[in-house]
Structure formats: C-alpha cells, structure tokens
Design a protein around this motif. Structure first.
Motif, PDB file in Angstrom:
ATOM      1  N   GLY A   1       0.790  -1.166   0.034  1.00 17.91           N
ATOM      2  CA  GLY A   1      -0.051   0.099  -0.121  1.00 17.91           C
ATOM      3  C   GLY A   1       0.946   1.124  -0.083  1.00 17.91           C
ATOM      4  N   SER A   2       1.763   1.299   0.743  1.00 17.45           N
ATOM      5  CA  SER A   2       2.824   2.301   0.775  1.00 17.45           C
ATOM      6  C   SER A   2       3.333   2.487  -0.677  1.00 17.45           C
ATOM      7  N   VAL A   3       3.943   1.493  -1.460  1.00 20.38           N
ATOM      8  CA  VAL A   3       4.302   1.526  -2.482  1.00 20.38           C
ATOM      9  C   VAL A   3       3.530   2.397  -3.704  1.00 20.38           C
ATOM     10  N   ILE A   4       2.183   1.667  -3.540  1.00 23.15           N
ATOM     11  CA  ILE A   4       1.041   2.177  -4.645  1.00 23.15           C
ATOM     12  C   ILE A   4       0.823   3.510  -4.148  1.00 23.15           C
ATOM     13  N   HIS A   5       0.629   4.033  -2.836  1.00 22.65           N
ATOM     14  CA  HIS A   5       0.227   5.259  -2.587  1.00 22.65           C
ATOM     15  C   HIS A   5       1.258   6.247  -3.107  1.00 22.65           C
ATOM     16  N   GLU A   6       2.539   5.964  -2.953  1.00 23.95           N
ATOM     17  CA  GLU A   6       3.598   6.988  -3.341  1.00 23.95           C
ATOM     18  C   GLU A   6       3.484   6.956  -4.723  1.00 23.95           C
ATOM     19  N   MET A   7       3.427   5.785  -5.500  1.00 20.37           N
ATOM     20  CA  MET A   7       3.576   5.879  -6.745  1.00 20.37           C
ATOM     21  C   MET A   7       2.383   6.534  -7.449  1.00 20.37           C
ATOM     22  N   HIS A   8       1.197   6.448  -6.778  1.00 15.82           N
ATOM     23  CA  HIS A   8       0.090   7.235  -7.324  1.00 15.82           C
ATOM     24  C   HIS A   8       0.248   8.638  -7.113  1.00 15.82           C
ATOM     25  N   HIS A   9       0.851   9.115  -5.849  1.00 12.03           N
ATOM     26  CA  HIS A   9       1.272  10.532  -5.644  1.00 12.03           C
ATOM     27  C   HIS A   9       1.912  11.178  -6.769  1.00 12.03           C
ATOM     28  N   VAL A  10       3.050  10.350  -7.115  1.00  9.01           N
ATOM     29  CA  VAL A  10       3.971  10.966  -7.770  1.00  9.01           C
ATOM     30  C   VAL A  10       3.508  10.983  -9.398  1.00  9.01           C
ATOM     31  N   HIS A  11       2.733   9.827  -9.589  1.00  5.42           N
ATOM     32  CA  HIS A  11       2.030   9.976 -11.068  1.00  5.42           C
ATOM     33  C   HIS A  11       0.971  11.265 -11.152  1.00  5.42           C
ATOM     34  N   HIS A  12       0.509  11.594 -10.009  1.00 12.04           N
ATOM     35  CA  HIS A  12      -0.400  12.786 -10.290  1.00 12.04           C
ATOM     36  C   HIS A  12       0.650  13.936 -10.627  1.00 12.04           C
ATOM     37  N   GLU A  13       1.464  14.175  -9.781  1.00  7.65           N
ATOM     38  CA  GLU A  13       2.328  15.300 -10.114  1.00  7.65           C
ATOM     39  C   GLU A  13       2.892  15.242 -11.421  1.00  7.65           C
ATOM     40  N   VAL A  14       3.400  14.209 -11.742  1.00  4.62           N
ATOM     41  CA  VAL A  14       4.025  14.179 -13.244  1.00  4.62           C
ATOM     42  C   VAL A  14       3.077  14.320 -14.088  1.00  4.62           C
ATOM     43  N   ALA A  15       1.859  13.847 -14.169  1.00  7.29           N
ATOM     44  CA  ALA A  15       0.829  13.733 -15.088  1.00  7.29           C
ATOM     45  C   ALA A  15       0.258  15.450 -15.236  1.00  7.29           C
ATOM     46  N   HIS A  16       0.278  15.825 -13.945  1.00  6.93           N
ATOM     47  CA  HIS A  16      -0.141  17.326 -13.890  1.00  6.93           C
ATOM     48  C   HIS A  16       0.938  18.314 -14.511  1.00  6.93           C
ATOM     49  N   HIS A  17       2.188  17.740 -14.304  1.00  4.26           N
ATOM     50  CA  HIS A  17       3.466  18.533 -14.954  1.00  4.26           C
ATOM     51  C   HIS A  17       3.322  18.624 -16.417  1.00  4.26           C
ATOM     52  N   ASP A  18       3.113  17.284 -16.659  1.00  2.92           N
ATOM     53  CA  ASP A  18       2.999  17.152 -18.281  1.00  2.92           C
ATOM     54  C   ASP A  18       2.025  17.879 -19.050  1.00  2.92           C
ATOM     55  N   SER A  19       0.820  17.888 -18.670  1.00  3.47           N
ATOM     56  CA  SER A  19      -0.290  18.505 -19.413  1.00  3.47           C
ATOM     57  C   SER A  19       0.181  20.062 -19.314  1.00  3.47           C
ATOM     58  N   GLY A  20       0.710  20.534 -18.342  1.00  6.45           N
ATOM     59  CA  GLY A  20       0.969  21.835 -18.322  1.00  6.45           C
ATOM     60  C   GLY A  20       2.112  22.276 -19.291  1.00  6.45           C
ATOM     61  N   GLU A  21       3.158  21.406 -19.300  1.00  5.41           N
ATOM     62  CA  GLU A  21       4.301  22.036 -20.116  1.00  5.41           C
ATOM     63  C   GLU A  21       4.675  21.356 -21.431  1.00  5.41           C
ATOM     64  N   SER A  22       4.250  20.115 -21.488  1.00  2.59           N
ATOM     65  CA  SER A  22       4.792  19.640 -22.844  1.00  2.59           C
ATOM     66  C   SER A  22       3.667  19.344 -23.701  1.00  2.59           C
ATOM     67  N   ALA A  23       2.768  20.137 -24.147  1.00  6.61           N
ATOM     68  CA  ALA A  23       1.628  19.916 -25.007  1.00  6.61           C
ATOM     69  C   ALA A  23       2.055  19.206 -26.148  1.00  6.61           C
ATOM     70  N   ALA A  24       3.166  19.767 -26.930  1.00  3.04           N
ATOM     71  CA  ALA A  24       3.320  19.037 -28.232  1.00  3.04           C
ATOM     72  C   ALA A  24       4.221  18.113 -27.925  1.00  3.04           C
ATOM     73  N   GLY A  25       4.884  17.659 -26.990  1.00  2.57           N
ATOM     74  CA  GLY A  25       5.963  16.564 -26.753  1.00  2.57           C
ATOM     75  C   GLY A  25       5.142  15.497 -26.618  1.00  2.57           C
ATOM     76  N   ASN A  26       6.026  14.423 -26.576  1.00  2.00           N
ATOM     77  CA  ASN A  26       5.401  13.147 -26.124  1.00  2.00           C
ATOM     78  C   ASN A  26       6.239  12.485 -24.976  1.00  2.00           C
ATOM     79  N   ALA A  27       7.171  13.398 -24.450  1.00  2.00           N
ATOM     80  CA  ALA A  27       8.097  12.957 -23.419  1.00  2.00           C
ATOM     81  C   ALA A  27       7.091  12.578 -22.002  1.00  2.00           C
ATOM     82  N   ALA A  28       7.119  11.477 -21.596  1.00  2.00           N
ATOM     83  CA  ALA A  28       6.233  11.223 -20.728  1.00  2.00           C
ATOM     84  C   ALA A  28       6.668  11.649 -19.280  1.00  2.00           C
ATOM     85  N   GLY A  29       7.065  12.918 -18.966  1.00  2.00           N
ATOM     86  CA  GLY A  29       7.446  13.035 -17.634  1.00  2.00           C
ATOM     87  C   GLY A  29       8.830  13.710 -17.328  1.00  2.00           C
TER      88      GLY A  29
END
Lengths: 100, 752
Positions: B394-422
């Motif tokens: 659960g700890s692993v999943i929770h932290e993974m989830h947490h980071v994924h949220h941040e990364v996904a947010h970061h992506d949609s904000g900055e690399s609109a044209a790029g495909n670099a996932a993170g």
C-alpha cells in the motif's frame, strides 16, 4: 265447526295472491293493497291456529297485526305522497334509488 | 478483584457502538476542516476504539501467558433468546445464550485481530486520509472498518457456533461493503458481489452443518458439543456430514480451492482493507472454524471415523497451495501477488490442520497437538507478515500514485506538443506511457525503489522472508512444523494418502521462494522502469509506524518460537518465562535442524533440509536471475538491503537464464487466465443458474402471479354478472326474498 285446515288453505291462497300482486303490479297503491292482503293471510293463519289450540294468543296477535297494518298503511301512503311530490308518479319502476 | 474477563465483553461491543457514531458524525460534519484535520474523518475515533480493544485484549492475554495447563474459562453472559419446542410429545425449552469462550487459541487470535486492526487503523490514517479520492467519505471506511473488527473479535470470543456464525456473517457483510468501497468503479462493485456470493455458497453449507449439529446435540454451545459424553452419544456418520458442511464454509471464507475465486478480485478495495480482511483477519476465520473442530476429531469415541475428512482437508490445502503459488508466478499486480500468496499460505495452514486432525483421529494425540500448534503458529506468523506486506505494498502504491499525479499534472501543463512522458530520467519504456491508464499497482512500472523507500523495502523484505520461510525468521518455524507434520502423517501407517499434500507443500515452498522474491526484486531492485518510479519518496505520515512495528514482530518470530508458542497455543503446556527463552530457542533449533531420535527422523531431517534449500536458495536465486539488477547510479540502499540488491545483479549477470519458453507457453497463458476458473464458473453460471433463474421467473410470472391475476379477473367478471341482479326495484327484492324463503323451506322440508 269448520276445519281450521280450510282457513290455512285460504290463507295460503290469499298470501299467494298478495305476493303475486306485490311482485307484478306497477302501481304503488295496488302493491300496498297486496301487502295488506298478505298481512291478512297471516292473520287468518293466526286465527285458525288459535281456534285449533284454544289459545287466545293468536287472537291477540291478530289484533296487534291489524293495528300495525293500519299504521303501516298510513306511513306507506305518506311515502307515496311525498314521492309523488318529487317525481309526479308513483310507478314502482321509477323507484330504483337502491341501485345506486 | 477486577478481572479482565469482566471487561472482555467490551472488546466486540465497543467497535459496534462506535460504528453508527462515526457514520452519524461523518454525515453531520462532512467537509468541515476540523473533522478532516484533527478527527481524520473519524479515523481518530476508530484508532482510539481499536486501541482500547487492543488494551483489553492484552490484559486478557496476560492471564494466559505462563499458564501451565490449558484452562478454559467460559463466561456465560446471558440468554439471548429462548423458545419451546414439542419433542416426543413433551414441551422442551431451549435457550440460546451469549457468552465468551476463552482458551489459548482464542486469545491468540484475539491478539492477532486486535493488534493488526490497531496497526491498520494507524496505517489508514496515512493511507486513506491523504488520498483526495477518499475525501468526505472516509467516515464510511472507518465505520465499516470498525464493524468488521467487531465481527472478527466477536467471532473469536463467541462461546457457541451460532454466535460464531452471526459474527462470521457480519464480517461477510463488511467484506462486501469494503471491497465495494469505490462502488463507482464497475470492477469494484463486481468484485464485491463476487466475494459476497462466493463466500455465501460456503456459508449456506456452514449453516446446514450447524443445523445438523443442533439436531445431534440440541445445542451449539462449545461446552455442550465438545463434551466427551455427548460426542460419544451421537451417530458418527451424521456428525461427519455436519463437519464436512462446516469445512465447506471454512473453504469459502478462507478462499480455498474450489471457492477461491473471490480473493484476488477482492483487491479492488482500498489497500488497508486488503491488509485487514484478505490477509490478516477475515480469511483466518475459516481456519479458526476448522481449528474448533479439533475436539470432535480428538474424541476417543470417534477415533478412526473421520480420517477421510481430515485427509480431504489436507488435500484441499495442498492443491490450493500449489495452484495459488503457480498463478502467483505470472501476476503483475503487486497486490494480486500477495493475494495469491495469501491463498497459498492459508492452504499451508489447512494442510497442517488436516494433518493435526488426522493424527488426532488416529490416536496420535501428542503429535496432533504439535501439528495443531504449528498451524496456529503459522497463522500468527502469516497474519503478521501478510498484514505488513499488504501495508508495504500500500505504501508503494500510494507513493507511486502520488508521484504519478504530480508528473501527469506537470506534463499536461508544459509539454503540450511533446510526447516525453515526464521527467528527465526517461526510462526504456517511459516514452509511450499513457498517463491516464497508468497502473500504480503494476510492478512493471516500478523498480529500483529500494533506495527511495527504505522502510517499505525493509518491511517488504522481512515479510517476504517470513512467508518464504528463511531460517530463523518468523514463518520458518511454523512452516517447517507444518511440512514436517504432513510428512510424518504420510509415513504413519494408514496415512499414505497424505503423501500428496506433503509433496505439494514441499514443492510450493520452493515456489513461494520464487514468487515472493520476484515481487521484491521487480519492485525494489534494478533501475526505475518509469519516471514515476524514479520520483517516488517515502513521505506519507503514519504509514511507517505499523511497518516498523510489524518488522520487529516478524523478526522476533524466533522469540515466539523460543516461548514454545506451538505448545502454548495447542495445549497450554508451556512455561513462558524469559529465563526459558534461550533454552527454548535452543530446543527449537535442535528440533528444526538436527535429526531427532524419533521414528523416521532421518527422512524428516532430509525433508527439512530440502525445504530450506529450495525455498531459500533455489526459489530466490531463480527470481534474482530473472528480475535482479543494480540500482541506478548514485542511488544507495540501506546496508542491509544493498547486499541483496547487488547479489541479485551478480546472479543475473552470471546466469543468463532465459525463461521465454516458459513465459510464452500455454501454461503461462492459462495461468494468466487464473487457470480458467473464472471462465468455468461463468460458463457454469450461464448453463445452470441462468436457465434456473429463467424458470423461476416463468414460475413467478405464470403460476404465482397467474393465480393472483386469475382470482382478480374472475372476481371482476363474476361481480359484473352478479351486479345485474341489483336492479334497485323493490319488487325484485321482494321476489328474491320470497324465493329465498321458499328455498329455505324446501331445504328444511327436504332434510326433515
């Protein structure tokens, strides 16, 4: 003395005539008269039975029945008058409020 | 003097009382900052309540530590309901009481349940309350959680099978509610239904078994049904049927073959639920029930009558252990691996209990108690280790989830044209990651977390070691006992059939070594497979507390073994004093590692050594060769993990073990399909249940509804006919009266 049996037979005849009239006739007054006939048929039975047993109770009942029949006729005629006042007729075919 | 038993009633009652309170408060204060903050949406109340229960349980248990003989105190609290029945023309009154039954087994389970519930409540404070998905509905979680705890604690304390069954059903209900916590997800509601209905199949059997038992004994109280005289008076064949039915109930609850299909799906619930219900407590209910059948088997009057039933229990265990381990080989979801591992380990305990019951029934009392104690000890070790493993996952999943949220947010904000996932450290497969379908539980998305999550990685390693049975750590002591018992049974005369489960358990020990190591190395060794895994930090509050506690408890398995836990739980013949710990450890060591003078000692010794070799060397080494790997440059794991990681990478480099033949085989394919059990069951449902349901629907529509509609139509028709008689004309009525009177006269005349 006449056999009381004949009185009972006469009572049956009167009763049947009265019932027949009460069921078949339209005119309320005739029906009322037929009901009187039925009542008197009953009275006849009472009288015959009293004569048979030598008991005065039957005669007493007969007197009561006659008095009540008179009262009944008075009330019945009053109802018909009142009905006539409303409906301009006393035909029993028009009296079907019970249906509703 | 105030005794703990006076307060024991509060152990199940407190959580039941708190259950509606939290629900009510949650609905009233929903969304308020103080409720979210200080009260943790009810989590604080739940933790305090469970903490109180734990305190009361420990108080109760203290009285049992150091008890030389197994004394059993029965506290009859009162009558629950009483009724009268006519039997053989006499009015007999029965009453169903509610009371508590305490012996070493029940206090042991009481401790396991309340201790784990308490730790998981703390874990939930971190896990549930920091996830925005759960906002404003955590009170539902905590309330159901408490009701569940009440069910488990009450079941363990019940002094008759009826109350055991009632609490058993409370757990079933809570299991349904908690698996379906995210009811908006179709998969979660499907899993909840599946778990409920599958365990229901077992519950029906259990109920039938209990009714037969009632018929035999006229009571369901432990004190009555276990009385030697009463057992001697009943028919062995009927009692066997009752016990078999009850065993099927246990199979359903403990997710054993063939009613195992619900457990993996039950991982749809939040991780604390998985840890609590599907690893640490609820699945133990079935084991507890089977353990409670022990007096029937041990009764001299029934000696030799139930050997085939005991054999069946052992076989079911053996088959499930092997099958679940096999399926666990190919699971990619970290929680599913643990789910199958749970099934497999519970099956070990079933086999151990089967062997114990077999010995008890054939008159080998001493060794029966030993096997029984080993099974209970494994239950204890497994509950602790698996609770910890689930919380670590659960700890692993929770932290993974947490980071994924941040990364996904970061992506949609900055690399609109790029495909670099993170981020910057784009791994091999990171480029094509679709963040909307990112699975935080998939182990192929993890890797290299050993340095990033040291506490979790340590907990996971210790827990896995306990499950694998690495010598000297928790599960080792009990697992050896179970495997030894199964082998001893197979070598005893008449027990040749036990050889099957014994062999299966031996093989499964090696398989356990493989799949648990595989999970650890895929998650924690090697380089991060996704940018998300690269960004993981251990930061959620509360989560480390239970992990550290349980790590200590699991590592302390040796101390429990030294306390002669096995003897203590089985018959109370143990002197638990600290002075004896060292000698106890010494004798356990000798017992485990040195050939004893007993019968077939050499073979048992060989089996023990073989188990150790395949489970601690062959299994993990294979996993290392396939999934091991050095951490990313610059990352350093804690010293006690670093050697493991570097060993794994060395093993992998030196052995170019290629498993593609296996991985692409039909076997792996059917393992991915969970050996087609779900498909078969679905097909069976379609073939049997659906036509039956259709027939029922037809019966309902045409026969039952038809009768009602026929009456209605007929009376309508009839009344419209009769209505014509109502002319309203007085003359007609007179006529009817006259005819009626005439008819009466004719009748009277005729009769006279």
């Amino acid at each position: 003395m006449i056999d009381p049996m004949w009185a009972v037979v006469l009572g049956i005849c009167l009763f049947t005539i009265g019932l027949w009239g009460a069921v078949t006739r339209k005119n309320a007054i005739i029906v009322l008269m037929c009901i009187e006939i039925i009542l008197n048929a009953v009275n006849l039975n009472f009288v015959a039975a009293a004569a048979q047993h030598g008991d005065v109770t039957g005669w007493v009942y007969t007197v009561f029945a006659i008095a009540i029949a008179a009262a009944e006729v008075a009330i019945g005629l009053a109802i018909f008058l009142s009905f006539y006042g409303h409906n301009e007729t006393i035909s029993l075919d028009e009296m079907e409020l019970l249906k509703h | 003097m105030v005794s703990a038993i006076d307060y024991a009633l509060w152990i199940p009652v407190l959580p039941i009382v708190a259950f509606p309170i939290i629900l009510f408060l949650g609905n009233v204060f929903k969304g308020m900052p103080a409720w979210r903050g200080r009260w943790k949406e009810g989590g604080t109340i739940a933790t305090i309540v469970i903490g109180t229960c734990l305190g009361l349980s420990i108080w109760l248990i203290v009285g049992y530590i150091g008890q030389v003989t197994g004394n059993e105190s029965v506290g009859q609290i009162g009558d629950w309901l009483s009724f009268h029945m006519v039997e053989n023309g006499n009015l007999v009154s029965y009453s169903l009481g509610f009371g508590m039954y305490l012996d070493h087994v029940s206090v042991m389970l009481l401790f396991v349940a309340s201790f784990l519930c308490f730790l998981i409540a703390i874990f939930s404070l971190g896990y549930m309350n920091s996830d925005p998905v759960n906002l404003d509905r955590n009170h539902r979680f905590y309330a159901e959680f408490l009701l569940f705890c009440a069910g488990m604690l009450g079941m363990v304390l019940a002094d008759n099978f009826l109350w055991l069954f009632i609490f058993w059903e409370i757990m079933g209900l809570c299991s349904y509610l908690l698996i379906g916590f995210y009811y908006e997800r179709p998969s979660a509601s499907y899993a909840a239904k599946k778990a409920f209905l599958t365990t229901r199949v077992g519950d029906i059997f259990l109920l039938i078994g209990l009714l037969i038992l009632w018929n035999l004994f006229g009571s369901l109280d432990f004190s009555v049904v276990w009385a030697e005289d009463n057992i001697a008076a009943v028919d062995a064949g009927t009692l066997k049927i009752a016990l078999f039915m009850m065993f099927v109930g246990a199979v359903g609850k403990s997710a054993q073959f063939p009613l195992h299909v619900w457990l993996p799906d039950a991982m749809e619930g939040p991780t604390p639920v998985s840890a609590l219900i599907h690893a640490a407590t609820m699945v133990n209910a079935g084991l507890y029930l089977v353990a409670r059948m022990f007096p029937f088997f041990a009764s001299p009057a029934m000696a030799g009558e139930f050997t085939d039933l005991a054999m069946l229990i052992a076989w079911i265990g053996g088959i499930t252990a092997f099958m679940a381990a096999l399926i666990a080989f190919v699971q990619m979801d970290i929680k599913k691996v643990l789910a199958y591992s749970t099934m497999s380990q519970l099956a070990y305990i079933f086999t151990g209990l089967g062997a114990a019951l077999w010995f008890a029934n054939t008159g080998h009392e001493e060794i029966a108690l030993l096997a029984f104690g080993a099974s209970m000890f494994h239950l204890f070790n497994h509950a602790m280790a698996k609770g910890m493993l689930f919380m670590a996952s659960g700890s692993v999943i929770h932290e993974m989830h947490h980071v994924h949220h941040e990364v996904a947010h970061h992506d949609s904000g900055e690399s609109a044209a790029g495909n670099a996932a993170g981020g910057d450290h784009d791994g091999g497969q990171g480029g094509g990651d679709d963040h909307d379908h990112f699975d935080a539980q998939d182990m192929s998305n993890m890797g290299g977390l050993a340095s990033k999550m040291p506490i979790t990685a340590t907990a996971m390693a210790v827990g896995s070691a306990s499950i694998i049975g690495i010598p000297l750590i928790g599960g080792f002591w009990s697992k050896e006992g179970i495997i030894g018992a199964a082998w001893k049974a197979s070598l005893t005369s008449g027990g040749a059939w036990m050889l099957g489960p014994a062999l299966l358990l031996l093989i499964t020990a090696g398989m356990t070594g493989f799949y648990m190591s595989r999970m650890w190395f895929m998650t924690f060794a090697g380089k991060p497979n996704t940018p998300v895994a690269n960004g993981v930090v251990e930061q959620t509050p509360f989560i480390p507390i239970p992990l550290i506690t349980l790590t200590v408890v699991t590592l302390g398995g040796i101390v429990f073994a030294g306390f002669e836990f096995v003897h203590w739980v089985a018959d109370g013949h143990a002197e638990m004093h600290f002075t004896h710990v060292l000698s106890g450890i010494g004798s356990e060591m000798k017992h485990a590692f040195l050939p004893s003078g007993e019968e077939n000692g050499a073979l048992i010794f060989l089996v023990t050594m073989l188990t150790i070799v395949i489970s601690t060397i062959v299994g993990p080494a294979t996993a290392m060769a396939l999934y091991g790997g050095r951490l990313q440059k610059g990352e350093k794991a804690k010293p006690w993990l670093a050697w493991l990681v570097s060993l794994s990478s060395r093993v992998r480099r030196n052995n170019h073990f290629d498993n593609s033949i296996w991985a692409n085989s039909g076997l792996a394919d059917s393992l991915h399909q969970r050996l087609h059990f779900d498909a078969w069951y679905d097909a069976a449902m379609l073939k049997i249940v659906v036509p039956f349901a259709n027939a029922c629907a037809w019966f309902d529509q045409h026969i039952i509804d038809g009768a009602i509609k026929g009456i209605e139509y007929g009376s309508q028709e009839g009344s419209s006919v009769i209505r014509r008689l109502t002319t309203g004309s007085g003359r007609d009525y007179i006529m009817m009266v006259a005819l009626g009177t005439l008819a009466i006269f004719v009748l009277i005349w005729g009769v006279a």
